[in-house]
Design an enzyme around this catalytic site. Structure first.
Site, PDB file in Angstrom:
ATOM      1  N   VAL A 229      54.757  54.280  49.449  1.00 38.32           N
ATOM      2  CA  VAL A 229      55.056  52.758  49.512  1.00 38.32           C
ATOM      3  C   VAL A 229      55.643  52.702  48.003  1.00 38.32           C
ATOM      4  O   VAL A 229      55.830  51.488  47.813  1.00 38.32           O
ATOM      5  CB  VAL A 229      53.947  52.043  49.711  1.00 38.32           C
ATOM      6  CG1 VAL A 229      53.607  51.870  51.231  1.00 38.32           C
ATOM      7  CG2 VAL A 229      52.834  52.050  48.941  1.00 38.32           C
ATOM      8  N   ARG A 231      58.411  54.689  45.412  1.00 36.71           N
ATOM      9  CA  ARG A 231      59.797  54.980  45.417  1.00 36.71           C
ATOM     10  C   ARG A 231      60.301  56.158  46.174  1.00 36.71           C
ATOM     11  O   ARG A 231      59.255  57.160  46.000  1.00 36.71           O
ATOM     12  CB  ARG A 231      60.360  54.967  43.980  1.00 36.71           C
ATOM     13  CG  ARG A 231      60.369  53.565  43.318  1.00 36.71           C
ATOM     14  CD  ARG A 231      61.666  52.610  44.015  1.00 36.71           C
ATOM     15  NE  ARG A 231      62.018  51.663  43.317  1.00 36.71           N
ATOM     16  CZ  ARG A 231      61.814  50.223  43.753  1.00 36.71           C
ATOM     17  NH1 ARG A 231      60.996  50.365  44.929  1.00 36.71           N
ATOM     18  NH2 ARG A 231      62.009  49.255  43.476  1.00 36.71           N
ATOM     19  N   ASP A 255      57.910  54.354  53.679  1.00 37.13           N
ATOM     20  CA  ASP A 255      58.408  53.223  53.638  1.00 37.13           C
ATOM     21  C   ASP A 255      59.888  53.137  52.503  1.00 37.13           C
ATOM     22  O   ASP A 255      60.781  52.131  52.517  1.00 37.13           O
ATOM     23  CB  ASP A 255      57.641  52.202  53.081  1.00 37.13           C
ATOM     24  CG  ASP A 255      57.918  50.699  53.420  1.00 37.13           C
ATOM     25  OD1 ASP A 255      58.581  50.420  54.378  1.00 37.13           O
ATOM     26  OD2 ASP A 255      58.007  49.851  52.178  1.00 37.13           O
ATOM     27  N   GLU A 260      68.675  54.696  50.905  1.00 37.29           N
ATOM     28  CA  GLU A 260      68.363  53.785  51.757  1.00 37.29           C
ATOM     29  C   GLU A 260      69.593  52.998  52.158  1.00 37.29           C
ATOM     30  O   GLU A 260      70.453  52.615  51.250  1.00 37.29           O
ATOM     31  CB  GLU A 260      67.459  52.935  51.051  1.00 37.29           C
ATOM     32  CG  GLU A 260      65.965  53.362  50.750  1.00 37.29           C
ATOM     33  CD  GLU A 260      65.092  52.610  50.470  1.00 37.29           C
ATOM     34  OE1 GLU A 260      65.244  51.276  50.018  1.00 37.29           O
ATOM     35  OE2 GLU A 260      63.943  53.047  50.011  1.00 37.29           O
ATOM     36  N   HIS A 279      61.835  49.995  54.184  1.00 37.34           N
ATOM     37  CA  HIS A 279      61.290  49.388  52.895  1.00 37.34           C
ATOM     38  C   HIS A 279      60.888  47.773  53.219  1.00 37.34           C
ATOM     39  O   HIS A 279      61.356  47.092  52.606  1.00 37.34           O
ATOM     40  CB  HIS A 279      62.621  49.357  51.859  1.00 37.34           C
ATOM     41  CG  HIS A 279      62.232  49.344  50.640  1.00 37.34           C
ATOM     42  ND1 HIS A 279      62.784  50.086  49.576  1.00 37.34           N
ATOM     43  CD2 HIS A 279      61.271  48.676  49.852  1.00 37.34           C
ATOM     44  CE1 HIS A 279      62.281  49.841  48.157  1.00 37.34           C
ATOM     45  NE2 HIS A 279      61.352  48.978  48.538  1.00 37.34           N
ATOM     46  N   SER A 281      57.121  47.375  53.519  1.00 42.15           N
ATOM     47  CA  SER A 281      55.784  47.286  53.577  1.00 42.15           C
ATOM     48  C   SER A 281      55.048  45.911  52.580  1.00 42.15           C
ATOM     49  O   SER A 281      53.895  45.573  52.959  1.00 42.15           O
ATOM     50  CB  SER A 281      55.117  48.544  52.800  1.00 42.15           C
ATOM     51  OG  SER A 281      55.579  48.660  51.347  1.00 42.15           O
TER      52      SER A 281
END
Length: 323
Positions: A229, A231, A255, A260, A279, A281
């Site tokens: 969670v 990077r 996550d 991304e 992304h 969380s």
């Protein structure tokens, strides 16, 4: 400081509705990344709502009056560049807003793996009745890499659920109030094999980038699960894929990713022991209001020339803490 500062809100295409509360206390300008070089001249502060944007680097030469940048995220690695680092501009972040939601997400993924809920949902989609034996989490061990507020919230949540939690950070210590023992991240291969769950909650810095590589993954228990969670860049993603394929690792909950959104071609999508979330969380109901509340707290202090909260150490890349 002028009583009514001029603040530019950097957004990703749609100005957030929550900004209306800020307009009562400041002269607001809105800008996308392309518009920022034209909107930032004369601005006192920049509120980076589009926290994945790197537009400030391009707009920096036009920032002739800027003294404060605030990020609507806890991580600021995408915002920091040499000119900002060396300037007198104060950088603050949104530390504290995401701690508990992210800790709950981590606990949810631990329970998902232990109770095999991801398999249950796949079987349900196929209307397949398949009895299985699952695991207990009580007594399991977890290593939380990153001992800031998010890592500490995770440690508290996992401890309450019955796990034995240890920390890893910049420097080793004992008798930590949340972790007990804290190991240094310089020697992960020596200790990582002791844990059932490895949780990444560290910021992205030159020291943490690529921290979880092939050597570290090979030292994990084959029954261990990795939860990230922090990077995406903390993990060498190709090495993770290979470790999962080679069964050096039992699973991963991710996550965050190197790129991304995660490309459709990534093999991670098709791995049954991988949980993927976009992304999210730390994003819970009411989170945007909390971000604005925090910004308003700092804005009031800014207008009064008082010290701001969550000042980022621009050399380290995060808010320094005494522990």
């Amino acid at each position: 400081m002028a009583n009514t500062p001029t603040i530019v809100v950097l957004h990703d295409g749609t100005p957030p509705a929550e900004m209306a509360r800020i307009a009562e206390h400041a002269n607001l300008r809105y800008a996308t990344g392309e518009q920022l070089p034209h909107q930032i001249p004369g601005a006192d502060a920049l509120f980076v709502w589009a926290f994945r944007s790197e537009a400030i680097t391009t707009a920096w030469p036009a920032a002739d009056k800027l003294t404060w940048i605030h990020s609507a995220s806890a991580g600021v690695d995408r915002l920091i560049f040499d000119e900002l680092r060396d300037s007198a501009v104060t950088l603050t972040n949104s530390r504290g807003v995401f701690d508990q939601p992210m800790a709950e997400y981590v606990l949810a993924t631990v329970l998902t793996f232990a109770k095999d809920l991801h398999t249950t949902l796949r079987l349900q989609d196929r209307r397949t009745w398949q009895h299985r034996v699952t695991e207990r989490i009580e007594g399991k061990t977890a290593l939380v890499i990153g001992t800031g507020p998010i890592g500490r919230a995770i440690a508290s949540q996992l401890t309450a659920a019955g796990l034995h939690v240890t920390g890893a950070g910049r420097r080793p210590r004992t008798d930590d109030p949340d972790f007990g023992d804290v190991h240094t991240t310089d020697h992960l291969t020596d200790i990582i094999g002791e844990f059932d769950y490895v949780v990444l909650a560290a910021p992205r810095t030159p020291q943490t980038e690529g921290l979880i590589n092939a050597d570290v993954l090979a030292a994990c228990r084959p029954t261990a699960r990795l939860i990230n969670v922090g990077r995406g860049e903390l993990v060498v993603q190709d090495d993770l894929v290979e470790a999962l394929r080679a069964e050096h690792l039992a699973g991963a909950a991710l996550d965050v990713f190197e790129s991304e959104p995660l490309p459709h071609t990534s093999p991670l999508w098709d791995m049954p022991n991988v949980l993927i979330s976009p992304h999210m969380s730390g994003d819970t109901t009411g989170w945007t209001d909390e971000l604005v509340d925090l910004f308003l707290t700092n804005l009031r202090a800014y207008v009064r020339n008082e010290e701001l909260v969550n000042i980022v150490d621009k050399q380290r890349g995060y808010v320094s803490t005494p522990v």
